[in-house]
Design a protein around this motif. Structure first.
Motif, PDB file in Angstrom:
ATOM      1  N   GLN A 143      -5.015   6.116  -0.160  1.00  0.00           N
ATOM      2  CA  GLN A 143      -4.349   4.818  -0.062  1.00  0.00           C
ATOM      3  C   GLN A 143      -4.548   4.047  -1.372  1.00  0.00           C
ATOM      4  O   GLN A 143      -5.675   3.882  -1.840  1.00  0.00           O
ATOM      5  CB  GLN A 143      -4.925   3.994   1.096  1.00  0.00           C
ATOM      6  CG  GLN A 143      -4.628   4.573   2.455  1.00  0.00           C
ATOM      7  CD  GLN A 143      -3.147   4.449   2.819  1.00  0.00           C
ATOM      8  OE1 GLN A 143      -2.437   3.591   2.328  1.00  0.00           O
ATOM      9  NE2 GLN A 143      -2.705   5.322   3.695  1.00  0.00           N
ATOM     10  N   ARG A 197      -9.173  -7.965  -0.500  1.00  0.00           N
ATOM     11  CA  ARG A 197      -8.576  -7.749   0.819  1.00  0.00           C
ATOM     12  C   ARG A 197      -8.064  -6.318   0.970  1.00  0.00           C
ATOM     13  O   ARG A 197      -8.308  -5.658   1.980  1.00  0.00           O
ATOM     14  CB  ARG A 197      -7.422  -8.734   1.054  1.00  0.00           C
ATOM     15  CG  ARG A 197      -6.810  -8.642   2.460  1.00  0.00           C
ATOM     16  CD  ARG A 197      -5.552  -9.470   2.592  1.00  0.00           C
ATOM     17  NE  ARG A 197      -4.415  -8.848   1.946  1.00  0.00           N
ATOM     18  CZ  ARG A 197      -3.670  -7.881   2.485  1.00  0.00           C
ATOM     19  NH1 ARG A 197      -3.960  -7.393   3.678  1.00  0.00           N
ATOM     20  NH2 ARG A 197      -2.634  -7.386   1.822  1.00  0.00           N
ATOM     21  N   LEU A 198      -7.389  -5.818  -0.038  1.00  0.00           N
ATOM     22  CA  LEU A 198      -6.853  -4.455   0.030  1.00  0.00           C
ATOM     23  C   LEU A 198      -7.972  -3.425   0.154  1.00  0.00           C
ATOM     24  O   LEU A 198      -7.857  -2.469   0.922  1.00  0.00           O
ATOM     25  CB  LEU A 198      -5.996  -4.157  -1.211  1.00  0.00           C
ATOM     26  CG  LEU A 198      -4.641  -4.851  -1.267  1.00  0.00           C
ATOM     27  CD1 LEU A 198      -4.030  -4.719  -2.670  1.00  0.00           C
ATOM     28  CD2 LEU A 198      -3.696  -4.290  -0.218  1.00  0.00           C
ATOM     29  N   VAL A 246      -8.051   0.608   0.845  1.00  0.00           N
ATOM     30  CA  VAL A 246      -7.472   1.323  -0.289  1.00  0.00           C
ATOM     31  C   VAL A 246      -8.573   1.834  -1.208  1.00  0.00           C
ATOM     32  O   VAL A 246      -9.636   1.233  -1.326  1.00  0.00           O
ATOM     33  CB  VAL A 246      -6.450   0.468  -1.074  1.00  0.00           C
ATOM     34  CG1 VAL A 246      -5.321  -0.011  -0.187  1.00  0.00           C
ATOM     35  CG2 VAL A 246      -7.108  -0.679  -1.793  1.00  0.00           C
ATOM     36  N   GLU A 257     -10.375  -4.771   3.722  1.00  0.00           N
ATOM     37  CA  GLU A 257      -9.692  -4.826   5.018  1.00  0.00           C
ATOM     38  C   GLU A 257      -8.712  -3.677   5.221  1.00  0.00           C
ATOM     39  O   GLU A 257      -8.521  -3.218   6.349  1.00  0.00           O
ATOM     40  CB  GLU A 257      -8.941  -6.158   5.170  1.00  0.00           C
ATOM     41  CG  GLU A 257      -9.858  -7.361   5.228  1.00  0.00           C
ATOM     42  CD  GLU A 257      -9.086  -8.667   5.293  1.00  0.00           C
ATOM     43  OE1 GLU A 257      -7.915  -8.671   5.728  1.00  0.00           O
ATOM     44  OE2 GLU A 257      -9.664  -9.697   4.881  1.00  0.00           O
ATOM     45  N   MET A 258      -8.098  -3.231   4.146  1.00  0.00           N
ATOM     46  CA  MET A 258      -7.058  -2.214   4.275  1.00  0.00           C
ATOM     47  C   MET A 258      -7.555  -0.824   3.885  1.00  0.00           C
ATOM     48  O   MET A 258      -6.880   0.167   4.127  1.00  0.00           O
ATOM     49  CB  MET A 258      -5.836  -2.582   3.428  1.00  0.00           C
ATOM     50  CG  MET A 258      -5.311  -3.996   3.699  1.00  0.00           C
ATOM     51  SD  MET A 258      -4.915  -4.323   5.427  1.00  0.00           S
ATOM     52  CE  MET A 258      -3.473  -3.350   5.624  1.00  0.00           C
ATOM     53  N   GLY A 290      -3.391   0.431  -3.398  1.00  0.00           N
ATOM     54  CA  GLY A 290      -2.778  -0.886  -3.324  1.00  0.00           C
ATOM     55  C   GLY A 290      -2.132  -1.233  -4.654  1.00  0.00           C
ATOM     56  O   GLY A 290      -2.669  -0.905  -5.710  1.00  0.00           O
ATOM     57  N   MET A 312       0.853  -1.184   0.000  1.00  0.00           N
ATOM     58  CA  MET A 312       0.000   0.000   0.000  1.00  0.00           C
ATOM     59  C   MET A 312       0.887   1.230   0.000  1.00  0.00           C
ATOM     60  O   MET A 312       1.879   1.284   0.720  1.00  0.00           O
ATOM     61  CB  MET A 312      -0.906   0.032   1.239  1.00  0.00           C
ATOM     62  CG  MET A 312      -1.985  -0.992   1.203  1.00  0.00           C
ATOM     63  SD  MET A 312      -3.156  -0.957   2.603  1.00  0.00           S
ATOM     64  CE  MET A 312      -2.683   0.387   3.606  1.00  0.00           C
ATOM     65  N   GLU A 353      -6.749 -10.754  -3.407  1.00  0.00           N
ATOM     66  CA  GLU A 353      -5.883  -9.712  -2.827  1.00  0.00           C
ATOM     67  C   GLU A 353      -6.476  -8.326  -3.039  1.00  0.00           C
ATOM     68  O   GLU A 353      -6.424  -7.480  -2.161  1.00  0.00           O
ATOM     69  CB  GLU A 353      -4.468  -9.794  -3.404  1.00  0.00           C
ATOM     70  CG  GLU A 353      -3.482  -8.830  -2.781  1.00  0.00           C
ATOM     71  CD  GLU A 353      -3.148  -9.115  -1.327  1.00  0.00           C
ATOM     72  OE1 GLU A 353      -2.410  -8.320  -0.728  1.00  0.00           O
ATOM     73  OE2 GLU A 353      -3.620 -10.139  -0.758  1.00  0.00           O
ATOM     74  N   GLU A 396       0.620   5.674  -0.094  1.00  0.00           N
ATOM     75  CA  GLU A 396      -0.283   6.810   0.069  1.00  0.00           C
ATOM     76  C   GLU A 396       0.191   7.946  -0.812  1.00  0.00           C
ATOM     77  O   GLU A 396       1.357   8.330  -0.788  1.00  0.00           O
ATOM     78  CB  GLU A 396      -0.317   7.275   1.521  1.00  0.00           C
ATOM     79  CG  GLU A 396      -1.308   8.393   1.741  1.00  0.00           C
ATOM     80  CD  GLU A 396      -1.402   8.826   3.193  1.00  0.00           C
ATOM     81  OE1 GLU A 396      -1.500  10.040   3.432  1.00  0.00           O
ATOM     82  OE2 GLU A 396      -1.363   7.950   4.068  1.00  0.00           O
TER      83      GLU A 396
END
Length: 166
Positions: free
Chosen positions: A105, A145-146, A152, A149-150, A107, A98, A142, A100
């Motif tokens: 954000q 998930r990015l 982005v 959960e993250m 990914g 990731m 992925e 910025e």
């Protein structure tokens, strides 16, 4: 190259700088001294965010890749290079990173395409590449998930492949 990239980054400091593979191959320094340390330092100085593997990263073998991964100031990405013994992602790369830019954000997912046939067998004895549908599923998971959960806002897919069709 360094001057051109620095000029572009001055115009847009939020630009993402990545390499799509084969970055170990072809320079005078690498060929003459059998090391990519100089290139990696220059790439770090230019502010690379990430790189993915091409088939030529394996021209020097896995030990070479592992040693250079430790020197790099940016991540080596490859979501689909797996260890034959453990059936897990190899340790010298990660599936994504990731970054910025301007408070956003982003990914970045890296992968090597179906390039195994273009690499000398002795250089890939310990690994295999997940390609085709397996790679598609890895990238989709992925990416999800990015985002979920993250948090982005966008995902960049960085792929080095042997063939690109129109």
């Amino acid at each position: 190259l360094m001057t051109a990239i620095k000029e572009q980054k001055a115009l847009d400091p939020n630009a993402i700088l990545v390499d799509g593979g084969d970055f170990f191959m072809g320079s005078l320094f690498q060929t003459a001294f059998a090391t990519s340390a100089i290139e990696l330092r220059m790439m770090g100085a230019m502010g690379y965010d990430a790189t993915t593997f091409g088939n030529h990263e394996y021209d020097w073998g896995e030990d070479y890749i592992e040693a250079n991964a430790e020197l790099a100031e940016f991540p080596f990405l490859a979501i689909n290079i797996y260890d034959n013994d453990t059936n897990k992602l190899v340790e010298y790369c990660q599936p994504s990173v990731m970054v910025e830019k301007n408070g956003i954000q982003i990914g970045i997912i890296g992968a090597i395409g179906d390039c195994l046939s273009s690499i000398a067998d002795e250089h890939v004895e310990n690994v295999y590449f997940k390609t085709d549908d397996e790679l598609t599923e890895l990238v989709k998971a992925e990416s999800t998930r990015l985002r979920e959960e993250m948090g982005v806002a966008a995902v960049v897919y960085l792929l080095h492949d042997a063939e690109v069709s129109n």
